[in-house]
Design a protein around this motif. Sequence first.
Motif, mmCIF file in Angstrom:
data_model
loop_
_atom_site.group_PDB
_atom_site.id
_atom_site.type_symbol
_atom_site.label_atom_id
_atom_site.label_comp_id
_atom_site.label_asym_id
_atom_site.label_seq_id
_atom_site.Cartn_x
_atom_site.Cartn_y
_atom_site.Cartn_z
ATOM 1 N N UNK A 1 0.834 -1.210 0.000
ATOM 2 C CA UNK A 1 0.000 0.000 0.000
ATOM 3 C C UNK A 1 0.867 1.257 0.000
ATOM 4 N N UNK A 2 1.902 1.254 0.840
ATOM 5 C CA UNK A 2 2.809 2.412 0.888
ATOM 6 C C UNK A 2 3.437 2.657 -0.479
ATOM 7 N N UNK B 1 0.753 4.002 -2.894
ATOM 8 C CA UNK B 1 0.366 5.403 -2.637
ATOM 9 C C UNK B 1 1.476 6.352 -3.088
ATOM 10 N N UNK B 2 2.720 5.981 -2.811
ATOM 11 C CA UNK B 2 3.839 6.832 -3.249
ATOM 12 C C UNK B 2 3.859 6.955 -4.765
ATOM 13 N N UNK C 1 0.878 9.042 -5.943
ATOM 14 C CA UNK C 1 1.047 10.438 -5.547
ATOM 15 C C UNK C 1 1.993 11.168 -6.483
ATOM 16 N N UNK D 1 0.258 12.662 -9.569
ATOM 17 C CA UNK D 1 -0.903 13.554 -9.395
ATOM 18 C C UNK D 1 -0.696 14.822 -10.211
ATOM 19 N N UNK D 2 -1.607 15.093 -11.134
ATOM 20 C CA UNK D 2 -1.480 16.341 -11.902
ATOM 21 C C UNK D 2 -2.720 17.226 -11.797
ATOM 22 N N UNK D 3 -3.846 16.633 -11.484
ATOM 23 C CA UNK D 3 -5.043 17.467 -11.382
ATOM 24 C C UNK D 3 -5.911 17.024 -10.215
ATOM 25 N N UNK D 4 -6.906 17.847 -9.919
ATOM 26 C CA UNK D 4 -7.745 17.614 -8.753
ATOM 27 C C UNK D 4 -8.398 16.231 -8.757
ATOM 28 N N UNK E 1 -6.402 13.631 -7.162
ATOM 29 C CA UNK E 1 -6.415 13.698 -5.698
ATOM 30 C C UNK E 1 -7.650 12.990 -5.147
ATOM 31 N N UNK E 2 -8.802 13.261 -5.767
ATOM 32 C CA UNK E 2 -10.034 12.621 -5.251
ATOM 33 C C UNK E 2 -10.044 11.122 -5.541
ATOM 34 N N UNK F 1 -7.365 9.279 -5.442
ATOM 35 C CA UNK F 1 -6.500 8.764 -4.379
ATOM 36 C C UNK F 1 -7.277 8.729 -3.061
ATOM 37 N N UNK F 2 -8.020 9.794 -2.803
ATOM 38 C CA UNK F 2 -8.832 9.883 -1.587
ATOM 39 C C UNK F 2 -9.839 8.720 -1.514
ATOM 40 N N UNK F 3 -10.506 8.454 -2.628
ATOM 41 C CA UNK F 3 -11.474 7.343 -2.680
ATOM 42 C C UNK F 3 -10.780 6.009 -2.401
ATOM 43 N N UNK G 1 -8.013 5.505 -0.742
ATOM 44 C CA UNK G 1 -7.580 5.407 0.657
ATOM 45 C C UNK G 1 -8.759 5.119 1.589
#
Lengths: 108, 108
Positions: B31-32, B35-36, B39, B42-45, B48-49, B51-53, B55
Amino acid sequence: MKISEIDWSVKEQEIAQSAFNKAYQREITALLESVRERSSSIVELGDIWNLNDLLNSKRHELDGKYEYEYSVLIFVFAKLLKEGWLNLNDLEGLTSDKRAKISALSRM
Amino acid sequence: MKISEIDWSVKEQEIAQSAFNKAYQREITALLESVRERSSSIVELGDIWNLNDLLNSKRHELDGKYEYEYSVLIFVFAKLLKEGWLNLNDLEGLTSDKRAKISALSRM
């Protein structure tokens, strides 16, 4: 006149929309940088859950904050000004009364 | 005898705890890394969401999956085996009956 009943001319609507977009872009750009930075320093599971908590909270905050409705726009701009995502120059062209209200509310 | 009533000797409890910890560490390590990796791209919003979902979902999944209770451990191990976080060698030393049960359940 209640703040929610303030009129926005067509010209002011254009300025408002542009200022709103600028603030949003600035905040998103800062968020992207912050997430990239935090992600690069993830070493353990706790870091992942901290990032997850931050993203959940940020998502909720952004959903609530960026509401483009003329009836609440004075309050939205006051908040964005207070948080530094907008400055008064971005609102150049709005009536001085609107700018004064936004500025006063942003200091509360 | 119901699976939930199976006995675990002291020696088996040690082996089980060690296997459980290994699986957990493997999954966390993966997982680490994941995620790295995500991450860094990541280029746009929306990234991020996403990734948030991911996690939120992973957190929920991990909370439910790593339950160290002897009454459900056969099922927990079967799931971990199925997902590849455990292999049968990690369970060396458990009775052949337990290993057979875990193996059979993992193929369901």
